[in-house]
Design a protein around this motif. Structure first.
Motif, PDB file in Angstrom:
ATOM      1  N   GLU A  66      84.844  26.487  -2.447  1.00 38.27           N
ATOM      2  CA  GLU A  66      84.947  25.808  -3.742  1.00 38.27           C
ATOM      3  C   GLU A  66      86.403  25.470  -4.053  1.00 38.27           C
ATOM      4  OE1 GLU A  66      83.844  24.045  -7.336  1.00 38.27           O
ATOM      5  OE2 GLU A  66      82.708  24.489  -5.533  1.00 38.27           O
ATOM      6  N   ILE A  67      87.294  26.390  -3.762  1.00 43.73           N
ATOM      7  CA  ILE A  67      88.721  26.142  -3.993  1.00 43.73           C
ATOM      8  C   ILE A  67      89.197  24.977  -3.139  1.00 43.73           C
ATOM      9  CG2 ILE A  67      91.049  27.098  -3.671  1.00 43.73           C
ATOM     10  CD1 ILE A  67      89.830  29.838  -4.452  1.00 43.73           C
ATOM     11  N   MET A  68      88.792  24.946  -1.880  1.00 45.78           N
ATOM     12  CA  MET A  68      89.181  23.855  -0.985  1.00 45.78           C
ATOM     13  C   MET A  68      88.605  22.523  -1.466  1.00 45.78           C
ATOM     14  SD  MET A  68      91.241  24.996   1.199  1.00 45.78           S
ATOM     15  CE  MET A  68      91.284  23.681   2.392  1.00 45.78           C
ATOM     16  N   ARG A  69      87.371  22.530  -1.929  1.00 40.65           N
ATOM     17  CA  ARG A  69      86.732  21.313  -2.427  1.00 40.65           C
ATOM     18  C   ARG A  69      87.494  20.770  -3.633  1.00 40.65           C
ATOM     19  NH1 ARG A  69      83.643  19.582  -6.240  1.00 40.65           N
ATOM     20  NH2 ARG A  69      83.257  21.587  -7.210  1.00 40.65           N
ATOM     21  N   GLN A  70      87.851  21.667  -4.549  1.00 35.14           N
ATOM     22  CA  GLN A  70      88.585  21.246  -5.740  1.00 35.14           C
ATOM     23  C   GLN A  70      89.982  20.730  -5.384  1.00 35.14           C
ATOM     24  OE1 GLN A  70      88.532  24.442  -8.577  1.00 35.14           O
ATOM     25  NE2 GLN A  70      86.414  24.051  -9.170  1.00 35.14           N
ATOM     26  N   ALA A  71      90.622  21.362  -4.416  1.00 31.75           N
ATOM     27  CA  ALA A  71      91.943  20.915  -3.980  1.00 31.75           C
ATOM     28  C   ALA A  71      91.854  19.518  -3.363  1.00 31.75           C
ATOM     29  CB  ALA A  71      92.539  21.898  -2.981  1.00 31.75           C
ATOM     30  N   GLN A  72      90.829  19.258  -2.594  1.00 25.62           N
ATOM     31  CA  GLN A  72      90.645  17.941  -1.985  1.00 25.62           C
ATOM     32  C   GLN A  72      90.381  16.883  -3.054  1.00 25.62           C
ATOM     33  OE1 GLN A  72      87.505  18.722   0.821  1.00 25.62           O
ATOM     34  NE2 GLN A  72      88.944  19.049   2.516  1.00 25.62           N
ATOM     35  N   GLN A  73      89.588  17.235  -4.053  1.00 22.55           N
ATOM     36  CA  GLN A  73      89.318  16.294  -5.142  1.00 22.55           C
ATOM     37  C   GLN A  73      90.600  15.953  -5.896  1.00 22.55           C
ATOM     38  OE1 GLN A  73      86.270  18.235  -7.459  1.00 22.55           O
ATOM     39  NE2 GLN A  73      84.629  17.095  -6.451  1.00 22.55           N
ATOM     40  N   GLN A 123      93.629  16.111  -4.746  1.00 20.31           N
ATOM     41  CA  GLN A 123      94.472  15.313  -3.867  1.00 20.31           C
ATOM     42  C   GLN A 123      94.023  13.853  -3.863  1.00 20.31           C
ATOM     43  OE1 GLN A 123      94.448  16.511   0.255  1.00 20.31           O
ATOM     44  NE2 GLN A 123      96.407  15.525   0.637  1.00 20.31           N
ATOM     45  N   GLN A 124      92.735  13.616  -3.855  1.00 20.73           N
ATOM     46  CA  GLN A 124      92.215  12.251  -3.895  1.00 20.73           C
ATOM     47  C   GLN A 124      92.573  11.576  -5.216  1.00 20.73           C
ATOM     48  OE1 GLN A 124      88.054  12.872  -3.158  1.00 20.73           O
ATOM     49  NE2 GLN A 124      88.274  12.726  -0.928  1.00 20.73           N
ATOM     50  N   LYS A 125      92.435  12.306  -6.314  1.00 24.75           N
ATOM     51  CA  LYS A 125      92.778  11.745  -7.620  1.00 24.75           C
ATOM     52  C   LYS A 125      94.265  11.427  -7.703  1.00 24.75           C
ATOM     53  CE  LYS A 125      89.103  13.957 -10.291  1.00 24.75           C
ATOM     54  NZ  LYS A 125      88.805  14.963 -11.320  1.00 24.75           N
ATOM     55  N   MET A 126      95.098  12.314  -7.175  1.00 25.15           N
ATOM     56  CA  MET A 126      96.538  12.094  -7.205  1.00 25.15           C
ATOM     57  C   MET A 126      96.912  10.877  -6.362  1.00 25.15           C
ATOM     58  SD  MET A 126      97.816  16.078  -7.208  1.00 25.15           S
ATOM     59  CE  MET A 126      99.168  15.738  -6.175  1.00 25.15           C
ATOM     60  N   SER A 127      96.275  10.713  -5.242  1.00 29.11           N
ATOM     61  CA  SER A 127      96.521   9.547  -4.400  1.00 29.11           C
ATOM     62  C   SER A 127      96.126   8.264  -5.126  1.00 29.11           C
ATOM     63  CB  SER A 127      95.747   9.681  -3.088  1.00 29.11           C
ATOM     64  OG  SER A 127      95.953   8.572  -2.280  1.00 29.11           O
ATOM     65  N   GLN A 128      95.013   8.310  -5.834  1.00 29.37           N
ATOM     66  CA  GLN A 128      94.555   7.151  -6.600  1.00 29.37           C
ATOM     67  C   GLN A 128      95.553   6.812  -7.702  1.00 29.37           C
ATOM     68  OE1 GLN A 128      90.725   7.659  -8.430  1.00 29.37           O
ATOM     69  NE2 GLN A 128      90.795   5.681  -9.440  1.00 29.37           N
ATOM     70  N   VAL A 129      96.049   7.818  -8.399  1.00 33.15           N
ATOM     71  CA  VAL A 129      97.017   7.588  -9.471  1.00 33.15           C
ATOM     72  C   VAL A 129      98.289   6.968  -8.907  1.00 33.15           C
ATOM     73  CG1 VAL A 129      98.562   8.739 -11.112  1.00 33.15           C
ATOM     74  CG2 VAL A 129      96.146   9.317 -11.083  1.00 33.15           C
TER      75      VAL A 129
END
Length: 102
Positions: free
Chosen positions: A5-12, A14-20
Motif C-alpha cells: 500500500e505504501i509503494m502504491r501510494q508513493a507511485q501515485q 510520483q505520477q501526480k508530481m510528474s503531471q504537475v
C-alpha cells in the motif's frame, strides 16, 4: 498499512508530481517593476517567455537603470514562478513540504 500500500501510494504521488511538472510549463506568471516600465513573463519552469520594456526607459544615458530594472523584474518573476510551483506541489502532497522537489 502494509508495504504494498505504501509503494502504491508513493507511485501515485510520483505520477501526480510528474503531471504537475508538465502542467507548470503552460502556466505563467508576470512581474513588472519601475511602475510597469519593465515586465517579464515566465512559465512554471522558470523559463523567461517574454520581456517588455517601455520605450521611455530606453535611453543610452540610463543604461545602468535599465539593466537594474531588467534584473529586478526577472528575479521577481522567478520568485513568483517558484511560489506557484510550490503551491501546486503542496496541493499534491497535502501540504507536506518535501525538500528538493522545487
Amino acid at each position: 498499512m502494509d508495504m504494498n500500500e505504501i509503494m502504491r501510494q508513493a507511485q501515485q504521488m510520483q505520477q501526480k508530481m510528474s503531471q504537475v511538472q508538465s502542467e507548470l510549463a503552460s502556466k505563467t506568471v508576470t512581474a513588472s517593476v519601475g511602475g510597469g516600465m519593465v515586465s517579464v513573463t515566465l512559465n512554471g519552469r522558470n523559463e523567461l517567455l517574454s520581456l517588455q520594456i517601455e520605450k521611455e526607459v530606453i535611453r543610452p544615458e540610463d543604461r545602468t537603470m535599465l539593466q537594474d530594472l531588467i534584473i529586478s523584474a526577472v528575479n521577481e518573476g522567478i520568485r513568483k514562478s517558484r511560489d506557484m510551483a510550490q503551491a501546486e506541489m503542496r496541493r499534491i502532497t497535502g501540504g507536506i513540504n518535501i525538500p528538493g522537489i522545487f
